[in-house]
Design an enzyme around this catalytic site. Structure first.
Site, PDB file in Angstrom:
ATOM      1  CG  ASN A 207      -4.267  13.940  -8.918  1.00  0.00           C
ATOM      2  OD1 ASN A 207      -5.212  13.158  -8.894  1.00  0.00           O
ATOM      3  ND2 ASN A 207      -3.839  14.502 -10.057  1.00  0.00           N
ATOM      4  NE  ARG A 208      -5.743  11.447  -0.737  1.00  0.00           N
ATOM      5  CZ  ARG A 208      -6.444  11.789   0.330  1.00  0.00           C
ATOM      6  NH1 ARG A 208      -6.323  13.020   0.822  1.00  0.00           N
ATOM      7  NH2 ARG A 208      -7.286  10.938   0.888  1.00  0.00           N
TER       8      ARG A 208
END
Length: 404
Positions: A207-208
């Site tokens: 994920n970011r």
């Protein structure tokens, strides 16, 4: 633009004050450096003048018509003493005014932030601890030192926190946030970053999350006196001072690390972005295009719900804080989804990020809403992530009460 006085004490760590000066001027602040005479034996006045664009003085006899020993302190928005040596802390606690820096400390009505640096024995000496207590009692902000390599082969508490940590905490003070010692004696367990679920030896599902909000929570908690353990999932930034860091990679590793340490914590903060799913199978070799192993689909298995499990294992008096990165959709808006998550997870507080349109991830600023299980709602306006973290701790501290 804020006017900052950067006091520099005469210790070997004075060289880091040049890096802090650069960080502060890059933020747009007008910085006046006021070193002690002994500080100039480590870093020359020309360095400070070139980086700040302001003259450098050590004596009250310099620039007498300006009445510098009064005027510098009167016009400051913040005074930062970095490094604050044992001698300088002693002179400040005694109210001495025998050079320009100590006179400035007496003349200013601005917040004063001391950043100590000295050998472990000097920091732990009762005289130094009494001086620190005196300064804090008078309203000064005195950070705990970092733990690490000191002069020569020695190592221990007394190391100067890194310039980027100090600059981040300067942002907190200038933003009106608290760095008072209201978390002293509190054991805090924080997760930060984003988990990665391996697909093969090269690829992963991730994920970011940059981990910067969790880093800010850890840094501000340590600055406010907490004993901080930081479970870090794939965060590239250097660890904040005052924290014990436990590196992890996957959701399973994060779950194990948090579960093993939650029993000792007074506050548990789940700021990490944990993958909900992982690949059912992890290939032993790299999956190659055009080969017999090329996948046409990736089967997923649900990961453990770390926050729910921590709530279920919560001991009496422990406060559990969750995080929710939400977007609105056809079913509900951001806060609607967040309130449902708060009820579902059962944590005491839920810090909500609206991550629509690429907000928050990897950015220096954040804005959150803190939802409480008792129905209270606290809006935290957009600000630097350390300022937001300080505001979150402002919500947490009153709820600790007799729990500690």
């Amino acid at each position: 633009m804020s006017r900052i006085v950067l006091g520099v004490g005469g210790g070997v760590a004075a060289y880091k004050s040049a890096l802090l000066l650069r960080a502060l001027t890059e933020r747009g602040h007008d910085v006046r450096v006021v070193p002690t005479a002994s500080a100039l034996r480590f870093v020359g006045a020309a360095t400070f003048e070139a980086l700040s664009g302001n003259p450098v003085s050590t004596e009250v006899w310099d620039d007498v018509p300006e009445v510098a020993h009064v005027r510098i302190g009167q016009t400051a928005d913040l005074v930062v003493v970095n490094p604050a040596t044992a001698d300088l802390l002693a002179r400040a606690a005694a109210g001495r005014a025998d050079d320009l820096l100590t006179a400035t400390l007496l003349a200013t009505g601005a917040p004063v932030l001391f950043v100590p640096a000295m050998h472990t024995e000097m920091w732990q000496h009762p005289a130094t601890q009494d001086n620190v207590a005196t300064l804090r009692r008078r309203g000064a902000l005195v950070l705990p030192p970092a733990v690490g390599r000191l002069t020569g082969p020695d190592s221990g508490p007394g190391r100067l926190p890194e310039p980027h940590d100090v600059a981040a905490l300067v942002d907190v003070v200038l933003g009106g946030g608290s760095l008072q010692q209201d978390l002293a004696g509190t054991r805090v367990l924080i997760s930060a970053g984003g988990t990665r679920e391996p697909l093969d030896p090269v690829r992963y599902l991730g994920n970011r999350s940059s981990g910067r909000q969790g880093w800010a929570l850890a840094r501000t908690a340590a600055a406010r006196g907490a004993e901080v353990t930081l479970v870090a999932a794939n965060v590239e930034d250097a660890a904040p001072f005052g924290c014990t860091v436990v590196p992890v990679g996957s959701a399973a590793e994060l779950h194990a690390a948090m579960t093993a340490r939650t029993g000792d914590a007074d506050v548990v903060v789940m700021a990490a972005a944990v993958a909900d799913f992982r690949p059912t199978e992890v290939a032993a070799d790299k999956l190659k295009k055009g080969s017999s192993s090329e996948p046409t689909a990736v089967a997923l298995t649900r990961n453990p719900d770390v926050l729910a499990d921590l709530v279920a294992a919560r001991r009496a008096g422990q406060l559990v804080v969750g995080f929710a990165a939400e977007t609105g959709d056809a079913d509900d808006d951001v806060l609607g989804h967040a309130r449902a998550k708060l009820a579902r997870k059962g944590c005491d507080l839920l810090v909500v990020n609206d991550v629509s349109a690429g907000q928050v991830f990897g950015r220096p600023d954040n804005a959150v809403t803190v939802l409480a299980a008792d129905g209270a709602v606290t809006e935290v306006a957009a600000a630097g992530k350390d300022t937001v973290a300080a505001a979150v701790w402002d919500v947490v501290v009153p709820r600790l009460g007799s729990r500690r």
